[in-house]
Scaffold this motif. Structure first.
Motif, PDB file in Angstrom:
ATOM      1  N   PRO A 138      37.453 -22.183 -15.818  1.00  0.00           N
ATOM      2  CA  PRO A 138      37.577 -22.905 -17.083  1.00  0.00           C
ATOM      3  C   PRO A 138      39.014 -23.400 -17.271  1.00  0.00           C
ATOM      4  CG  PRO A 138      36.286 -20.929 -17.386  1.00  0.00           C
ATOM      5  CD  PRO A 138      36.838 -20.853 -15.987  1.00  0.00           C
ATOM      6  N   GLN A 139      39.146 -24.629 -17.670  1.00  0.00           N
ATOM      7  CA  GLN A 139      40.427 -25.340 -17.780  1.00  0.00           C
ATOM      8  C   GLN A 139      41.002 -25.727 -16.414  1.00  0.00           C
ATOM      9  OE1 GLN A 139      42.114 -26.525 -20.642  1.00  0.00           O
ATOM     10  NE2 GLN A 139      40.132 -26.028 -21.543  1.00  0.00           N
ATOM     11  N   GLY A 140      40.216 -25.526 -15.350  1.00  0.00           N
ATOM     12  CA  GLY A 140      40.667 -25.940 -14.022  1.00  0.00           C
ATOM     13  C   GLY A 140      40.764 -27.453 -13.922  1.00  0.00           C
ATOM     14  N   LEU A 141      41.647 -27.923 -13.028  1.00  0.00           N
ATOM     15  CA  LEU A 141      41.984 -29.341 -12.931  1.00  0.00           C
ATOM     16  C   LEU A 141      41.630 -29.873 -11.552  1.00  0.00           C
ATOM     17  CD1 LEU A 141      43.383 -31.492 -14.752  1.00  0.00           C
ATOM     18  CD2 LEU A 141      45.524 -30.919 -13.589  1.00  0.00           C
ATOM     19  N   ALA A 142      41.003 -31.056 -11.522  1.00  0.00           N
ATOM     20  CA  ALA A 142      40.680 -31.743 -10.272  1.00  0.00           C
ATOM     21  C   ALA A 142      41.426 -33.074 -10.219  1.00  0.00           C
ATOM     22  CB  ALA A 142      39.187 -31.988 -10.155  1.00  0.00           C
ATOM     23  N   LEU A 143      41.962 -33.395  -9.044  1.00  0.00           N
ATOM     24  CA  LEU A 143      42.629 -34.672  -8.811  1.00  0.00           C
ATOM     25  C   LEU A 143      42.029 -35.294  -7.562  1.00  0.00           C
ATOM     26  CD1 LEU A 143      44.872 -36.792  -9.294  1.00  0.00           C
ATOM     27  CD2 LEU A 143      46.419 -35.323  -7.967  1.00  0.00           C
ATOM     28  N   ALA A 144      41.414 -36.467  -7.719  1.00  0.00           N
ATOM     29  CA  ALA A 144      40.756 -37.139  -6.598  1.00  0.00           C
ATOM     30  C   ALA A 144      41.263 -38.559  -6.466  1.00  0.00           C
ATOM     31  CB  ALA A 144      39.239 -37.147  -6.787  1.00  0.00           C
ATOM     32  N   SER A 145      41.313 -39.054  -5.227  1.00  0.00           N
ATOM     33  CA  SER A 145      41.693 -40.444  -4.970  1.00  0.00           C
ATOM     34  C   SER A 145      40.648 -41.083  -4.069  1.00  0.00           C
ATOM     35  CB  SER A 145      43.080 -40.514  -4.318  1.00  0.00           C
ATOM     36  OG  SER A 145      43.076 -39.872  -3.060  1.00  0.00           O
ATOM     37  N   PHE A 146      40.558 -42.415  -4.142  1.00  0.00           N
ATOM     38  CA  PHE A 146      39.525 -43.127  -3.402  1.00  0.00           C
ATOM     39  C   PHE A 146      39.873 -44.609  -3.344  1.00  0.00           C
ATOM     40  CE2 PHE A 146      38.482 -42.955  -7.837  1.00  0.00           C
ATOM     41  CZ  PHE A 146      37.981 -44.206  -8.153  1.00  0.00           C
ATOM     42  N   HIS A 147      39.081 -45.366  -2.579  1.00  0.00           N
ATOM     43  CA  HIS A 147      39.223 -46.817  -2.485  1.00  0.00           C
ATOM     44  C   HIS A 147      38.380 -47.473  -3.575  1.00  0.00           C
ATOM     45  CE1 HIS A 147      41.141 -46.488   1.491  1.00  0.00           C
ATOM     46  NE2 HIS A 147      40.221 -45.578   1.756  1.00  0.00           N
TER      47      HIS A 147
END
Length: 213
Positions: A138-147
């Motif tokens: 809970p309150q965890g963070l995701a960072l994703a990148s893509f085209h």
């Protein structure tokens, strides 16, 4: 493992060394990527471990460790994991699929996925986001990148080796929808033009999403 995932695994295992030679230092040339990793690290540091999915040769994993985070790198291809371990023996790496993570629920304080979703269709993207949400605290963070875009580019050859890879470009709304449907709250979405001298000339998208408490 599906035939598609098997093809991805085999393709990246064939090109692992050349891919690592080409991309391991790429963040040195990408100031926005480094700044986003700074933001991510500042919000996750001290809260628990971090998972770097689709880690390849470990360039993002290395950057996160340099920012004071305890990181595990995950990749589908065993030879790519071997390259990552050789280049960063102080970091834990393992093979696995982000579509079916082996981790228990609520294991990680943060998760990064830098160009890790680029071979997925919309259904697979949705499944990956559900797995990201499941393994985050809970309150965890995701960072994703893509085209960014709507193209699918097939490659039969990379670095002089035979491969079978579809590179899928996503419109912003598709990625946002997948994260929201998985239960995330989107905190930021950024777009940037390519760095033409160091990467493929495509528009890049970044999503920063949090699992609610």
């Amino acid at each position: 493992m599906t035939s598609k995932l098997r093809a991805i695994e085999e393709s990246y295992s064939r090109i692992a060394q050349s891919y690592a030679d080409h991309f391991f230092d790429e963040l040195r040339h990408k100031p926005l990527d480094r700044a986003l990793l700074d933001v991510f690290a500042d919000q996750v540091r001290g809260r628990g471990p971090v998972l770097d999915v689709g880690c390849g040769p470990g360039q993002t994993s290395r950057a996160l460790v340099e920012r004071g985070l305890p990181v595990t790198g995950l990749d589908l291809a065993p030879e790519m994991i071997a390259e990552a371990a050789r280049r960063s023996p102080d970091i834990a790496f393992r093979t696995g699929s982000m579509l079916a993570l082996e981790d228990a629920d609520a294991t990680y304080a943060g998760l990064t996925a830098f160009y890790a979703i680029v071979h997925f269709d919309r259904e697979e993207l949705a499944q990956a986001c559900r797995e990201f949400h499941r393994v985050l605290q809970p309150q965890g963070l995701a960072l994703a990148s893509f085209h960014l875009g709507g193209d699918i580019v097939h490659r039969d050859e990379l670095f002089g080796q035979r491969v079978s890879l579809d590179f899928v470009f996503f419109e912003r709304g598709i990625v946002e929808e997948a994260f929201l449907a998985a239960g995330f709250r989107i905190e930021a979405f950024l777009e940037r033009a390519p760095y033409p001298e160091v990467e493929h000339p495509t528009q890049r998208g970044y999503v920063l999403a949090r699992k609610p408490a």
